[in-house]
Design a protein around this motif. Sequence first.
Motif, PDB file in Angstrom:
ATOM      1  N   PRO A 206      12.806   4.782  13.945  1.00 50.85           N
ATOM      2  CA  PRO A 206      12.637   3.340  14.185  1.00 50.85           C
ATOM      3  C   PRO A 206      11.643   2.685  13.238  1.00 50.85           C
ATOM      4  N   MET A 207      10.549   3.366  12.918  1.00 46.28           N
ATOM      5  CA  MET A 207       9.568   2.780  12.006  1.00 46.28           C
ATOM      6  C   MET A 207      10.169   2.548  10.620  1.00 46.28           C
ATOM      7  N   SER A 208      10.926   3.520  10.140  1.00 41.52           N
ATOM      8  CA  SER A 208      11.570   3.372   8.831  1.00 41.52           C
ATOM      9  C   SER A 208      12.604   2.260   8.849  1.00 41.52           C
ATOM     10  N   TYR A 209      13.450   2.250   9.867  1.00 46.68           N
ATOM     11  CA  TYR A 209      14.501   1.228   9.968  1.00 46.68           C
ATOM     12  C   TYR A 209      13.906  -0.176  10.065  1.00 46.68           C
ATOM     13  N   LEU A 210      12.892  -0.336  10.916  1.00 43.49           N
ATOM     14  CA  LEU A 210      12.304  -1.660  11.100  1.00 43.49           C
ATOM     15  C   LEU A 210      11.594  -2.136   9.843  1.00 43.49           C
ATOM     16  N   VAL A 242       6.046   9.452   6.886  1.00 45.39           N
ATOM     17  CA  VAL A 242       6.379   8.152   7.472  1.00 45.39           C
ATOM     18  C   VAL A 242       5.636   7.042   6.745  1.00 45.39           C
ATOM     19  N   THR A 243       4.394   7.305   6.365  1.00 44.29           N
ATOM     20  CA  THR A 243       3.633   6.311   5.614  1.00 44.29           C
ATOM     21  C   THR A 243       4.331   5.983   4.305  1.00 44.29           C
ATOM     22  N   TYR A 286      -4.367   5.869   7.626  1.00 43.72           N
ATOM     23  CA  TYR A 286      -3.408   6.806   8.227  1.00 43.72           C
ATOM     24  C   TYR A 286      -3.044   7.898   7.220  1.00 43.72           C
ATOM     25  N   TYR A 287      -2.655   7.495   6.022  1.00 44.82           N
ATOM     26  CA  TYR A 287      -2.450   8.458   4.936  1.00 44.82           C
ATOM     27  C   TYR A 287      -2.486   7.702   3.618  1.00 44.82           C
ATOM     28  N   SER A 288      -3.421   8.048   2.761  1.00 44.15           N
ATOM     29  CA  SER A 288      -3.702   7.243   1.573  1.00 44.15           C
ATOM     30  C   SER A 288      -3.010   7.726   0.306  1.00 44.15           C
TER      31      SER A 288
END
Length: 608
Positions: A206-210, A242-243, A286-288
């Motif tokens: 969902p995070m990627s799609y949104l 995901v980041t 979160y992840y740099s």
Amino acid sequence: MTDLATDRLDGPETSSGEPARDRSADLAGAPHWSERRGILVAGEILVGVVAALAFTLLCGHISVNPLNRIGQVSGLAKIQQYVALLGLPILAVLVYTAWRGGSRRHATVQRLVCAALAGLATGVVAGGVVVALRGTPWPLGGQEGDPSQLIHMGTSLLDGKGLPGVYPPLFPALIALWAKLNYGGKGGEGFALHDLQIFFTALAGPMSYLAWRLMLRPFWALAVAVPSVLVFLDPIRPYSHVTMIILVPLLAACLRELRRAGELSTRSVLLRGAGFGVIFGVLFLYYSGWYLWSAPGIFVLTLFLFPWRGGGFVVRRTLLFVGTTVGIAGVIGSPLLYQIVKEGATTPDRYAYIVNYVDPAYVLGWMSDRSGDATYHNWPQAGELAGQTGFALMLVAAVGVGVGLGLRNMAVRVAAAVLAGAWLMRFWYASHMAHEQMVQLYPRTTWIIMYCLIILAVVGLMAATDRGRGWFERSFRAAAGTVAGPVVPARATRQLAAGLVCALALFATMGASWSVDRYMPQDEKTNTMGIDAWRAHNIKKQDGSCPRFAPVKTETPPRPCADPIIKDWEPEQDKKTLHCANVQTEDWPAVCGREAPWLKEQKANGQK
């Protein structure tokens, strides 16, 4: 222009086969709830998140022994049975509305179905992790490798010692917080990591799609999100990939706002800049790492897109947007930025493994240091044309179409810029590896380069489809001498889109099952990705007993499970030379150019 996953209503045309009464009902009257953007966006978010988390919870009812292969296969089959029982009715609704529904209803259904499929795709992966870890409260990786470092970082935070070093602090902070809230604090960090691995794996789809819905219509957003998340998602560290996946579309959306900042009011510029600043700042904590690989290309692209000749007013508004975005992101990310400036140059990465031994121009595949029997001699397998596979040739061809036809699309510009910058940095670090004895994580550019190639390919197909339909429409009208009505019925386009969504859903189920299967427990001696789940089954639970399916119980004679390790995080000592993993002792001179370090120690101690 064709719109395989349209957000807008189709115009009335007699060739669509839709009764005039239904069309007028669709297009006349007061605004329908399905036309309200806020409701539709909230619906997509809700459906995607609920589908992902509910499916993950459902997989908790799968009762198999994950330590034997028959149990694993049965678990994989049950997951597929569940996703089919849930997914087929969803697809049936989509197909039905494509053939029978009105334009507005089908557009709404299409958005919600695409969001649900994105959630189910990574819900399958998270559900597979639930099955693989059935009977143990410990996370993938147990107390070794990267999971051990994350657990120790959480312990340091619970001890009030903070996180010295340059590792992004947000995910370890979440581990510490969840351990404190749900597992009594210190000693529960591993159990907290177990929960967070599953939770963020489920939400990756969902995070990627949104994120891609900021730039693309539903079908095309799904076409980028699903393959990307299944290829790159790593449940051991779900926050990292995901980041990367959501950062690229967010950068594209930000640069799109930069281009139109001169048209907006001061208040709107400040609000939009603040919004992007908050998101970028939180993602940085979160992840740099992906900021480093994206920075060169984005910096050059920003200079290119900046409206230098737009006049003083436009320049000032654009500078206000950039300043607000960068300023707020910098304030939020300042704790980590300070550590990077302070210690970044003294934090070398000297860990080499199989991907450091292969041709650095190979960017269409990935192998972790759990490489099994693979070596740089037999992986990757050479393709038919100059070593390139059929998949590589098709992908590159689609990329060419994307650059050729879609260069006006901001997603194409951002993907191309990020790809070029990461490509140059990859070879810079790789070319200095032998001299400086440092890797500096350059293999991770494989992911972002391949991701950008996927983006360019998908957007290229979208551009080619749009251009093709436009050319067909113009040519047919010119030949017929008419300008009235579209040539291709809108209903036919909807039906084609529904079929393609079904095909993408089938790919998602097969790809997700492949991803899950890699993490099913395998004995440590296999050195595959399955050892991470196997390790989780060999550590004592909170009550001191072994997990239910602990393999040590079946050994002769049985041996005890490992004790939990509770300690603060400590940086590893820098040995000034590369450590070459995935290499046999006798092969060290041929790969690393020196003896294996343990061989030197044995000789010093007089051992054979």
